[in-house]
Design an enzyme around this catalytic site. Sequence first.
Site, PDB file in Angstrom:
ATOM      1  N   GLN A  35      -7.551 -34.598   4.104  1.00  0.00           N
ATOM      2  CA  GLN A  35      -6.522 -35.145   3.120  1.00  0.00           C
ATOM      3  C   GLN A  35      -7.348 -34.968   1.633  1.00  0.00           C
ATOM      4  O   GLN A  35      -6.590 -34.933   0.958  1.00  0.00           O
ATOM      5  CB  GLN A  35      -5.935 -36.659   3.588  1.00  0.00           C
ATOM      6  CG  GLN A  35      -5.064 -36.729   5.004  1.00  0.00           C
ATOM      7  CD  GLN A  35      -4.225 -35.698   5.785  1.00  0.00           C
ATOM      8  OE1 GLN A  35      -3.566 -34.992   5.282  1.00  0.00           O
ATOM      9  NE2 GLN A  35      -4.790 -35.012   7.379  1.00  0.00           N
ATOM     10  N   SER A  53       5.468 -38.221  -0.788  1.00  0.00           N
ATOM     11  CA  SER A  53       4.477 -38.840  -1.589  1.00  0.00           C
ATOM     12  C   SER A  53       3.783 -38.487  -2.575  1.00  0.00           C
ATOM     13  O   SER A  53       3.295 -38.813  -3.629  1.00  0.00           O
ATOM     14  CB  SER A  53       3.588 -38.584  -0.307  1.00  0.00           C
ATOM     15  OG  SER A  53       2.971 -39.010   0.423  1.00  0.00           O
ATOM     16  N   ARG A  77      -3.995 -40.870  -5.814  1.00  0.00           N
ATOM     17  CA  ARG A  77      -3.269 -41.293  -5.743  1.00  0.00           C
ATOM     18  C   ARG A  77      -2.756 -42.529  -6.053  1.00  0.00           C
ATOM     19  O   ARG A  77      -1.859 -43.110  -5.930  1.00  0.00           O
ATOM     20  CB  ARG A  77      -3.476 -41.323  -3.973  1.00  0.00           C
ATOM     21  CG  ARG A  77      -3.140 -42.217  -2.978  1.00  0.00           C
ATOM     22  CD  ARG A  77      -3.345 -42.400  -1.472  1.00  0.00           C
ATOM     23  NE  ARG A  77      -2.568 -43.026  -0.339  1.00  0.00           N
ATOM     24  CZ  ARG A  77      -2.687 -44.405  -0.438  1.00  0.00           C
ATOM     25  NH1 ARG A  77      -4.735 -45.039  -1.240  1.00  0.00           N
ATOM     26  NH2 ARG A  77      -2.490 -45.427   0.136  1.00  0.00           N
ATOM     27  N   GLU A  88       2.953 -24.049   3.131  1.00  0.00           N
ATOM     28  CA  GLU A  88       2.845 -24.563   2.143  1.00  0.00           C
ATOM     29  C   GLU A  88       2.986 -22.422   1.739  1.00  0.00           C
ATOM     30  O   GLU A  88       3.040 -22.444   0.288  1.00  0.00           O
ATOM     31  CB  GLU A  88       1.633 -24.932   2.073  1.00  0.00           C
ATOM     32  CG  GLU A  88       1.817 -26.813   2.065  1.00  0.00           C
ATOM     33  CD  GLU A  88       1.134 -26.832   3.587  1.00  0.00           C
ATOM     34  OE1 GLU A  88       1.360 -25.677   4.466  1.00  0.00           O
ATOM     35  OE2 GLU A  88       1.332 -27.839   3.570  1.00  0.00           O
ATOM     36  N   HIS A 118       0.598  -1.367   0.032  1.00  0.00           N
ATOM     37  CA  HIS A 118       0.265  -0.134   0.058  1.00  0.00           C
ATOM     38  C   HIS A 118       0.778   1.049   0.245  1.00  0.00           C
ATOM     39  O   HIS A 118       0.214   2.636  -0.340  1.00  0.00           O
ATOM     40  CB  HIS A 118      -1.257  -0.171   1.498  1.00  0.00           C
ATOM     41  CG  HIS A 118      -1.159  -0.670   2.781  1.00  0.00           C
ATOM     42  ND1 HIS A 118      -0.073  -1.198   2.848  1.00  0.00           N
ATOM     43  CD2 HIS A 118      -0.905   0.292   3.601  1.00  0.00           C
ATOM     44  CE1 HIS A 118       1.051  -0.976   3.694  1.00  0.00           C
ATOM     45  NE2 HIS A 118       0.278  -0.500   4.556  1.00  0.00           N
TER      46      HIS A 118
END
Lengths: 598, 598
Positions: free
Chosen positions: B407, B325, B453, B346, B51
């Site tokens: 999840q 994963s 997955r 994240e 700003h």
Amino acid sequence: MLSTTEAGSGHPTTCLSAADIIAAVFFAEMRFDPQDPQHPDADRFVLSKGHAAPILYSAWALAGAFPRSDVMQLRSLTSDLEGHPTPRLPFVDVATGSLGQGLCAGVGIALNARRIASDYRTYVLLGDGETAEGSVWEAAHAAAFHKLDNLCGITDVNGFGQSRTTQWDRDLDEYAARWHAFGWHTIKIDGHDMRQIVDALAEARKTTGRPTMIVARTLKGKGCSIFEGKENWHGKALKKGAETDAAIAEIKAQIKPTPDPAPVIPKPARRTDEGSLPSFTAKLRAPAYKLGDIVATREAYGTALAALGGIDRRVVALDADVKNSTFSERFEKAHPDRFYQMFIAEQGMVGASMGLAARGAIPFPSTFAAFLERACDFVRMAGISDVGVKLAGSHAGVSIGEDGPSQMALEDLAMFRGVPNCTVFYPSDAMSAERLVALAADTPGLVYIRTTRPKTPVIYDTNETFTVGGSKTLRQSEKDVATVVAAGVTLPEALKAHDELASAGIAIRVIDLYCVQPIDHEALVAAGRATNGRIITVEDHYAHGGIGDAVSEAVWDQGFRVQRLAVREIPRSGPPEVLLDKYGISARAIADAVKALR
Amino acid sequence: MLSTTEAGSGHPTTCLSAADIIAAVFFAEMRFDPQDPQHPDADRFVLSKGHAAPILYSAWALAGAFPRSDVMQLRSLTSDLEGHPTPRLPFVDVATGSLGQGLCAGVGIALNARRIASDYRTYVLLGDGETAEGSVWEAAHAAAFHKLDNLCGITDVNGFGQSRTTQWDRDLDEYAARWHAFGWHTIKIDGHDMRQIVDALAEARKTTGRPTMIVARTLKGKGCSIFEGKENWHGKALKKGAETDAAIAEIKAQIKPTPDPAPVIPKPARRTDEGSLPSFTAKLRAPAYKLGDIVATREAYGTALAALGGIDRRVVALDADVKNSTFSERFEKAHPDRFYQMFIAEQGMVGASMGLAARGAIPFPSTFAAFLERACDFVRMAGISDVGVKLAGSHAGVSIGEDGPSQMALEDLAMFRGVPNCTVFYPSDAMSAERLVALAADTPGLVYIRTTRPKTPVIYDTNETFTVGGSKTLRQSEKDVATVVAAGVTLPEALKAHDELASAGIAIRVIDLYCVQPIDHEALVAAGRATNGRIITVEDHYAHGGIGDAVSEAVWDQGFRVQRLAVREIPRSGPPEVLLDKYGISARAIADAVKALR
């Protein structure tokens, strides 16, 4: 451990690092009644590291909340003992499993104790890995600022995340230094030494003026040589048969006989009764607007919120340092003790609201709608928790003008519609705004109220009523060639377009879709049928996931044509009325679309 | 100040508290070429407190980047000098204005210097109020972990937020203690003492092994008695005429004549040239799958990503502790120096990616799709910045199974479709997944890749090509009664339904919508016309904002009936195939819907 083996998945190692801590908290520290887990003055426990759910379920089963054999139903479709805890279980306040949220909820639960003048304490067990989440530090700040000495966090420092060692491994000093700098009392312990755990909890209980964080060094998989302190065991269950049998035998051999095998759980000393809820809709005094008054819906929000606070003490408000823009400052002025300043920390604000709602308060967190998107994952989890948080987002859309795209919410309807059990209100005038704020308080579960920066004319009189799933057909005739569905700042544009077109001899139907979710399926189908199957939606929102999509789905089996007037590119700074026109959602754009109908 | 008065809105007070700091950074510290603001080895400046844009614009104008008179176009529709900075301006790397994001981007910009072995430094100016945002502490942790001594933050501690005093007012010790605990070198100064500012910047430059935070005590509205150090002046411009004239006169009177009125700005000493980008699509070696192989798209993602890293050094990967994963660990193994571990943070991960992309890297941040929602507001700002971040979300939908709803991403397509300039890929097999990862690297701007997955069968052979905005019609005949549009895990279900229905004598068309945005409008309209205007979409996502809405909008003017098979309630834990069926997106559900067609 048996339950994860039976389920074939789950997190036995993360349960074992926390087992001694959980045992101490549940059987030496907390005051609660396992037969009445929702007792309003019972101490609260939040498992922020939600993947350790089996150890939580085991503790409650051991305390007598449900039969011990039930834990073998873990993760099966018919059991509420899901992979991560949800409030389907009576002893769970908020769903966890998205890391870094439990302490935020804990702040709200602790604030609620102050609200009802209860001495219940709140315990939150965090994983070490999740303290990398910024939301944890939003909660850390809020708890210290609000001097929540009834809040005690315990960080299970087992040194392993999912894929590698955690950021500070098992260096307790790294953890303690951060919490200390954020204003917490800190205690470093060996998380497998029962004496140290119990003493730390007692020290926390005696600490005044600030919250306490116990940082406990532990071993992931403690007690089982197959995985104790070893990498690559995150989220893996043991195999049925010999592997599990050996591990169970090894743990059993380590259990020391206790002098008191049935620990006495002290019950809460008193029971707060806040009584049944009033009807806020019925009790709200008549809003003081006349037809044609020019008032911003965000201002009406603040006015109504302050009034609700006078109806029942369960109504509370939370702000992220924009109270003078959202007008929540009117609530603060009237009810300063129930107004919680969370500063510029939207995740912390929504998370605390989840905790407050779980304990009986009716929280209204508000900020610019754009910045509620900061808390998107919290909104998602609030939906899973099915808690009664009433979010209000102001300054929606391009109609804010010169501040530019960073301040414009153009995705918020999509975000809140993406929560299946969230009610979404979008008032277009001050009268409906006030009525909908009261209705939000009366409506169970998650509610979103979208308000607008510019002032709009009052179009409803005091006697008008509004319902969840309702709409208002404001203009109609036998000759309508199309139905225009609008809400918020586009409704005055639709009414203008109606008048312009009328003077050209073209009639349109105009619907105020003040409730975007659930949607008024019947009215939309009826209107579409009466207007040649032509519906034009107009919204100060991107074309994705907003009013156009909602209407389109409601009438999908009718073969209608639903044309969406919406913002379709990233907007610029400029005057509000110029932007409405530039992005195709002004009265002119609506009239053009009607004229272009084939 | 003149520019905000002319615009009639803006933040003169927050500009004045930072004016001395900006002057020192731009005219005594930074090495850059105002004629070439994108010089790859120039020092970088990020205005996190967006700003205060007018003071940034003034500094660049004064340095000679554009005519000084342009600043009077502030906030007008035709000027790129918007209310908050965006990269439409050549000297802005990332859009700011949503607070707490600038330092995250700064981390990425500083990481990029290391990637290209440049000695450019990165400066980030933060407001005091925004340090309540958790994302700031995610960046604080990342910068210390990665030992970014080429990064220097300056916190403008003027003590006022928008609606009240900030959390720690002007107590520099509160700020310094937190940054110190998070591993930063800290320097406390008077932010209006030029000597102290310049010395602190020099000290930061000489500090090795860790980043530096300068905490500067300032006065909001410094130099103008009308609002200096006063509350209730946030975001308010002075009135034209006497009020502004007096303020300008007052400031002019305070300007000391300097011995060197035209400060020399040293240019960067070298110029890194990374050359033009290769075609990743052309260079990707043929994926090693045979038709019918069973491979998860998330695994193919990791394989392809590692291969891309071998094609060009600009490809980098970021992880939030789930690399095993998402399979991004394959990139880490092949290219450890370009793999950045951000831990469970994240917002910090996506923010750093924005900074990396702004400086020429091609970052692939990945985590569970559900947890990308944590960074929703960063994704929104990445869209405004129009930077080339390639996000990958794994474990989408109910098909993850037993881990339960916390999840499961069921809103992520809506989130990414809500960014108008974001390309959205959703591969259903390993072959298309690899091709689309390469295509993502070739596609300018924001790209989202949704992976699954469970393992799915390979259905494409090596010669198949995929395009932005494309689709594949996999089954068709003259007699098709409906078109089924699927993607990802629902595509095998649609193919199964096709075969089941075929054996009952019913023909359906099946489309793989591997690119959800932009959408293959032509193919969908043609398919709908060929199948009686009946389209059935099926997606492992909520009904809101996903494939059904996308398809419905693409064909809105055709009068088709688009039936959406999608998840419509918050799901439970359970086996993947059971959940697909329970929530109505299995082969059986598709076949039932086709059979029910009237």
